[in-house]
Design an enzyme around this catalytic site. Structure first.
Site, PDB file in Angstrom:
ATOM      1  N   ASP A  16      -4.287   5.071   7.146  1.00 16.81           N
ATOM      2  CA  ASP A  16      -3.541   4.071   6.397  1.00 16.81           C
ATOM      3  C   ASP A  16      -2.392   3.553   7.258  1.00 16.81           C
ATOM      4  O   ASP A  16      -1.611   4.341   7.776  1.00 16.81           O
ATOM      5  CB  ASP A  16      -2.986   4.780   5.138  1.00 16.81           C
ATOM      6  CG  ASP A  16      -2.451   3.809   4.114  1.00 16.81           C
ATOM      7  OD1 ASP A  16      -2.170   2.649   4.487  1.00 16.81           O
ATOM      8  OD2 ASP A  16      -2.316   4.210   2.949  1.00 16.81           O
ATOM      9  N   HIS A  18      -0.004   1.126   6.255  1.00 16.54           N
ATOM     10  CA  HIS A  18       1.058   0.417   5.536  1.00 16.54           C
ATOM     11  C   HIS A  18       2.413   0.934   6.003  1.00 16.54           C
ATOM     12  O   HIS A  18       2.770   2.071   5.718  1.00 16.54           O
ATOM     13  CB  HIS A  18       0.925   0.656   4.033  1.00 16.54           C
ATOM     14  CG  HIS A  18      -0.212  -0.094   3.437  1.00 16.54           C
ATOM     15  ND1 HIS A  18      -1.456   0.465   3.289  1.00 16.54           N
ATOM     16  CD2 HIS A  18      -0.298  -1.365   2.974  1.00 16.54           C
ATOM     17  CE1 HIS A  18      -2.270  -0.434   2.738  1.00 16.54           C
ATOM     18  NE2 HIS A  18      -1.589  -1.554   2.539  1.00 16.54           N
TER      19      HIS A  18
END
Lengths: 185, 479
Positions: A16, A18
């Site tokens: 991930d 983000h």
């Protein structure tokens, strides 16, 4: 007295990337008086654990926004125990499941996996910090020194800050719907 | 002595087998190589070989006393101290403080003989006692971080029978406590190798190791006499090359991003001077950010003393290459046996020369594999991302071969073939130099020039750059 601050390790687990919410968490918890070790995005379980050992951290705060948290966190608590981090506090928060699974189901699932607390994406960060202080005090008998005094002094300021952080946290949710151009090729 | 220009400068390197020396003329226009000699190292008393080298360089007979020779030239020298300082590295987590401890030890010119993570067990301590290292580099924990392991290990080291000095470069918060625990030891405290997670701080520890090296190396075998007479301290040989590789780009920016490989009888050294990680949105660095100037030394890769271990480590590569060259494995095995038994053996005939070349290739292949980092492709919901571990050498423009073997190589093949083979190593993309030219240190001067770096950085760098020869990239492999 730098040394008296409680160290926490934060990062976004798995594949991930983000990064916006991650930076906000770093700023927020630092302002709350913690010594924050931020591992950034795409962090493996091993990296969380290694960093927690070297820094003697009290807690690991795992973020996940892309829906694969369950797979990424499989065996996390076991790894901690294996590495001698038995008492460490594990928190997780974010979009922890794909689709419309009720939060209570998600929470139960992650608690079973050994996380002490599980948070939805719209949690008030101020609340998380309070719980964290309590949990650290309970398990390690200490808490971030001087924090209460500062709390009193900055009450109004912190209130605003946590609200702002919360709003940006919502913004992070939007990231998920429109993948960030900056992290994708 | 009109033959000599303004000033005569001598550099001597006392190696484990050979004492090598060069004499330079220093004029306003720089350094000029005048002569180079090698004599066998006199192990029992290093001064004898040193004296002979110096006398020959200065064209004096061997009866001229050192005092007299001293006035004829400015003398610098280095010593490999029996193949380098033997360092045991202790860290906490293998990928963090222990990795840094190893890097610090190697860039200080040492050889890591063993490394330990987490708690030392009683068998670890026994092994340490048996290995009897020259220095223990002791680290673990960020500043204010973990202290449990460090304190525990300090107690164990204190109650061991080890006698070497300990460089403590761990958690600053318990440094005093560590010193108190290890009352009967020589403990040198320096800054933490990793004060914060991911923050690399190896310079202070390197400097301490270098200081200890100087003190240790001059004890016995006559070196103290040389130090006193010449008023100069010896340098560890690998450190000399390290400093030269650091200095060259400062004076010659066109030589920035360079690497050097030195294959010896016992070890293979790999040096690089290039930025280790370029931050982009699609490349995420994992683990520590390695230093810009980096040295790794491989104790199991060498052409003579370490030939047997190289043959073992290098099985995969060598099998592959023997097949390509149409050579028999057992013939090579026999050759390796011969050179291991007789380390001054020189290859006879084309076939044996080929075997020697393949051994050198294997040294480079495995040294590069360990020195150079890689990328792993990861597919994320946001697209393809690379995870980098280790050092990125893609921008390296020049690779220089030094040491007895590579200085004599006339084509790039020995360096080029193994590096090209590494491109297809496993699933990881190795971050190899993309468009590098190959060079040789034609007069085998790098370690000798490295000795001059502190006093004559520009002049030594200039001569180093002028004395390398560009090699034919394609390489006539059947030559």
């Amino acid at each position: 007295m730098e040394n008296q601050k409680d160290t926490i390790v934060i990062g976004v687990i798995g594949s991930d990337c983000h990064s916006v919410g991650n930076k906000i968490l770093e700023m927020f918890f630092t302002s709350e008086g913690f010594k924050v070790v931020n591992l950034g995005v795409m962090v493996s379980q091993q990296e969380f654990v290694d960093a927690a050992i070297e820094t003697n951290a009290r807690a690991i705060l795992v973020s996940s926004l892309y829906g694969h948290a369950e797979i990424d966190c499989q065996g996390f608590r076991e790894l901690c125990i294996e590495k001698g981090l038995d008492p460490i506090i594990l928190y997780i928060g974010g979009n922890l499941a794909v689709g419309k699974t009720p939060f209570s189901v998600v929470e139960e699932k992650f608690k079973k996996m050994g996380f002490d607390r599980v948070f939805p994406p719209d949690i008030d960060l101020k609340q998380v910090a309070e719980l964290l202080r309590q949990d650290i005090k309970e398990k390690f008998g200490s808490c971030s020194k001087g924090q209460e005094a500062r709390d009193r002094a900055n009450q109004a300021g912190l209130e605003n800050q946590s609200q702002a952080a919360n709003q940006i946290g919502q913004g992070d949710k939007n990231d998920r719907k429109e993948p960030e151009g900056s992290t994708a090729e | 002595m009109s033959r000599y220009p303004m000033k005569t400068v001598v550099s001597i390197d006392i190696g484990s087998t050979w004492t090598k020396g060069a004499v330079f003329g220093l004029t306003a226009s720089g350094l000029e190589l005048l002569a180079r000699v090698s004599v066998p190292t006199t192990q029992s008393n290093l001064v004898v070989g040193f004296h002979e080298t110096l006398a020959r360089l200065l064209h004096q007979d061997s009866h001229t006393s050192l005092e007299e020779l001293k006035d004829r030239a400015e003398v610098f020298f280095s010593s490999s101290a029996k193949g380098g300082l033997r360092i045991a590295a202790i860290g906490l987590v293998p990928d963090l403080t222990l990795q840094l401890a190893k890097l610090a030890a190697m860039s200080a010119g040492g050889k890591v003989i063993k490394s330990f993570s987490f708690s030392l067990t009683s068998s670890d301590v026994k092994e340490l006692e048996k290995l009897s290292p020259d220095i223990i580099l002791f680290s673990g924990g960020t500043d204010g971080g973990n202290s449990k392991y460090v304190l525990e290990n300090a107690h164990k080291l204190e109650s061991s029978r080890l006698s070497c000095p300990v460089v403590y470069a761990g958690n600053r918060a318990v440094a005093e406590e560590v010193v108190n625990i290890m009352k009967s030891r020589e403990v040198i405290v320096t800054e933490n190798l990793m004060p914060e997670i991911g923050q690399v701080n190896i310079e202070p520890a390197r400097e301490k190791i270098r200081e200890i090296f100087l003190k240790r190396i001059v004890v016995g075998r006559g070196l103290a006499e040389i130090v006193e007479l010449f008023g100069a301290q010896p340098k560890p040989t690998p450190l000399a090359v390290f400093e030269l590789i650091s200095a060259i780009p400062e004076f010659y920016p066109e030589w920035s991003d360079l690497a050097a490989i030195d294959i010896g009888g016992a070890t293979t050294d790999f040096y690089s001077n290039t930025e280790s990680y370029l931050e982009t949105d699609t490349v995420v660095l994992k683990g520590i950010r390695e230093p810009k100037v980096k040295r790794t030394v491989e104790g199991d890769l060498g052409l003579r003393v370490s030939a047997r271990s190289l043959f073992e480590t290098g099985q995969d590569y060598l099998q592959d290459r023997l097949r390509e060259e149409g050579l028999e494995f057992k013939d090579m095995e026999e050759f390796v046996g011969r050179i291991s038994d007789k380390i001054d053996y020189l290859p006879v005939g084309d076939k044996e020369k080929k075997f020697d070349q393949l051994l050198a290739e294997a040294c480079i292949y495995y040294a590069a594999l360990r020195h150079i980092g890689g990328w792993k492709e990861v597919y994320t919901p946001q697209g393809k991302v690379y995870m980098q571990t280790g050092k990125d050498l893609r921008r390296v423009k020049a690779i220089i071969g030094s040491g007895g073997f590579l200085s004599e190589e006339r084509t790039a093949a020995v360096m080029d073939i193994p590096l090209r083979k590494l491109r297809n190593y496993g699933e990881e993309i190795k971050l190899l130099p993309e468009k590098a030219d190959f060079y040789r240190d034609r007069y085998y001067l790098f370690s000798l020039l490295g000795n001059l770096i502190e006093k004559y950085p520009r002049e030594a760098s200039t001569l180093a750059v002028a004395s390398v020869e560009k090699l034919n990239q394609k390489g006539e492999q059947n030559d």
